[in-house]
Enzyme design. Structure first.
Site, PDB file in Angstrom:
ATOM      1  N   HIS A  59       0.848  -1.193   0.000  1.00  0.00           N
ATOM      2  CA  HIS A  59       0.000   0.000   0.000  1.00  0.00           C
ATOM      3  C   HIS A  59       0.888   1.250   0.000  1.00  0.00           C
ATOM      4  CE1 HIS A  59      -2.523  -3.236   1.594  1.00  0.00           C
ATOM      5  NE2 HIS A  59      -3.576  -2.542   1.229  1.00  0.00           N
ATOM      6  N   HIS A 193     -14.904  -3.631  -0.186  1.00  0.00           N
ATOM      7  CA  HIS A 193     -14.718  -2.438   0.628  1.00  0.00           C
ATOM      8  C   HIS A 193     -14.355  -1.258  -0.247  1.00  0.00           C
ATOM      9  CE1 HIS A 193     -10.555  -4.000   0.440  1.00  0.00           C
ATOM     10  NE2 HIS A 193     -10.049  -2.993   1.121  1.00  0.00           N
ATOM     11  N   GLU A 240      -8.892  -5.589  -5.043  1.00  0.00           N
ATOM     12  CA  GLU A 240      -7.830  -6.429  -4.456  1.00  0.00           C
ATOM     13  C   GLU A 240      -8.115  -7.915  -4.691  1.00  0.00           C
ATOM     14  OE1 GLU A 240      -6.306  -3.589  -0.723  1.00  0.00           O
ATOM     15  OE2 GLU A 240      -7.660  -5.234  -0.298  1.00  0.00           O
TER      16      GLU A 240
HETATM   17  C1  DHB Z   1      -8.819  -0.788   5.377  1.00  0.00           C
HETATM   18  C2  DHB Z   1      -8.812  -1.885   4.542  1.00  0.00           C
HETATM   19  C3  DHB Z   1      -7.746  -2.138   3.698  1.00  0.00           C
HETATM   20  O1  DHB Z   1      -7.707  -3.165   2.825  1.00  0.00           O
HETATM   21  C4  DHB Z   1      -6.653  -1.322   3.708  1.00  0.00           C
HETATM   22  O2  DHB Z   1      -5.617  -1.659   2.938  1.00  0.00           O
HETATM   23  C5  DHB Z   1      -6.657  -0.193   4.505  1.00  0.00           C
HETATM   24  C6  DHB Z   1      -7.743   0.064   5.334  1.00  0.00           C
HETATM   25  C7  DHB Z   1      -9.951  -0.523   6.289  1.00  0.00           C
HETATM   26  O3  DHB Z   1     -10.945  -1.250   6.270  1.00  0.00           O
HETATM   27  O4  DHB Z   1      -9.882   0.373   7.105  1.00  0.00           O
HETATM   28 FE    FE Z   2      -5.703  -3.013   1.276  1.00  0.00          FE
END
Ligand code: DHB
Ligand code: FE
Length: 287
Positions: A59, A193, A240
């Protein structure tokens, strides 16, 4: 001969790492999530893999917008946990498997899969959180790890079909390594997400469950799924999930589901987890 015996699909969320490191696993919010991994911890202790090829995404931690490898294979002896802003997680250093990793690099490249080779890399929550979920808090990780970082952060990420083809090439690479090793392949990240914009907080249980079903019921359909489909139905970070298709390709034909777990919410993310037994055949061909 080395062999890929099983695959593990597993989401990552930084808050899961913080909950483990901060001693909150028994809190009402977190306990149901960690309960879902109890079976998996027992299972992996019995399986005792020698090496995990851990497909994950960085990331903007080890890489940044200055350098964006699509597929990057870690060949180092060790991979320290990264500082993502609050200091490195208090987890063991990840031990690599350089002999196998270099063999895989050579096999992939001669198989016309020109991955980037990385000799030094810190690993962020994308790698360390699935390790913590599967192994808990040991003083040393009980397995060697070959990190395989996939760009799913900056467009254009690789297609699901290309990820699947990489998995097949990885299976050929492992099968041609002379040492008798039990190797697992993990696909991490997802599930639905979205962390930004007007749709932040989007979760789509039906889409996630259908994805988990399709891993065994209709794997080839997943290879045809366009990025826009993930974004539309699983949110911007749901893309992802293409990393799970590297795992799927590497498992050969006829992978069988051994266990699954699905939980919402964990921070802003739907957590999905699956264990798959590899199929019998290493798939021939390059796709
Ligand atoms: C969140 C989820 C992720 O995959 C990430 O890389 C960073 C944050 C989250 O849910 O807060
Ligand atoms: Fe992530």
């Amino acid at each position: 001969m080395a062999r890929i015996s099983a695959g593990v699909g597993c989401s990552h969320v930084p808050a899961i790492g913080a909950a483990i490191d901060g001693g909150k696993v028994s809190d009402a919010y977190w306990a149901p999530l960690f309960k879902g991994f109890e079976h998996s911890k027992r299972w992996i202790a019995e399986e005792a893999p020698d090496v995990v090829i851990l497909v994950y995404n960085d990331h903007a931690t080890a890489f940044s917008l200055e350098m964006i490898p699509t597929f990057a294979l870690g060949t180092a002896e060790r991979f320290p946990p990264a500082d993502e802003g609050w200091g490195p997680r208090p987890v063991p250093v990840v031990e690599g498997a350089p002999d196998l990793a270099w063999h895989i690099a050579q096999s992939l490249i001669l198989d016309e899969f020109d991955i980037t080779i990385v000799n030094r890399m810190d690993v962020d929550h994308g790698l360390t959180v699935p390790m913590s979920l599967m192994f808990g808090q040991p003083s040393a990780w009980p397995v060697k790890v070959i990190p395989l970082a996939v760009n799913v952060v900056q467009y254009p990420p690789p297609t699901g079909h290309r990820c699947f083809a990489l998995g097949r090439a990885l299976a050929r690479a492992v099968a041609s390594f002379d040492e008798d090793l039990n190797v697992q392949i993990w696909g991490t990240g997802g599930m639905s997400h979205q962390l930004q914009g007007p749709r932040a907080g989007l979760i789509n249980r039906d889409y996630d469950v259908a994805f988990l079903d399709a891993l065994t019921a209709d794997p080839l359909s997943l290879t045809q799924r366009p990025h826009l489909d993930y974004i539309r139905y699983a949110g911007s970070e749901g893309v992802e999930l293409v990393m799970w298709l590297v795992m799927l390709g590497a498992l050969g034909e006829g992978a069988r589901e051994l266990y699954r777990f699905y939980h919402v919410p964990a921070s802003n993310t739907a957590v999905g987890h699956i264990i798959l037994r590899a199929g019998d055949k290493v798939s021939p061909g390059t796709s």
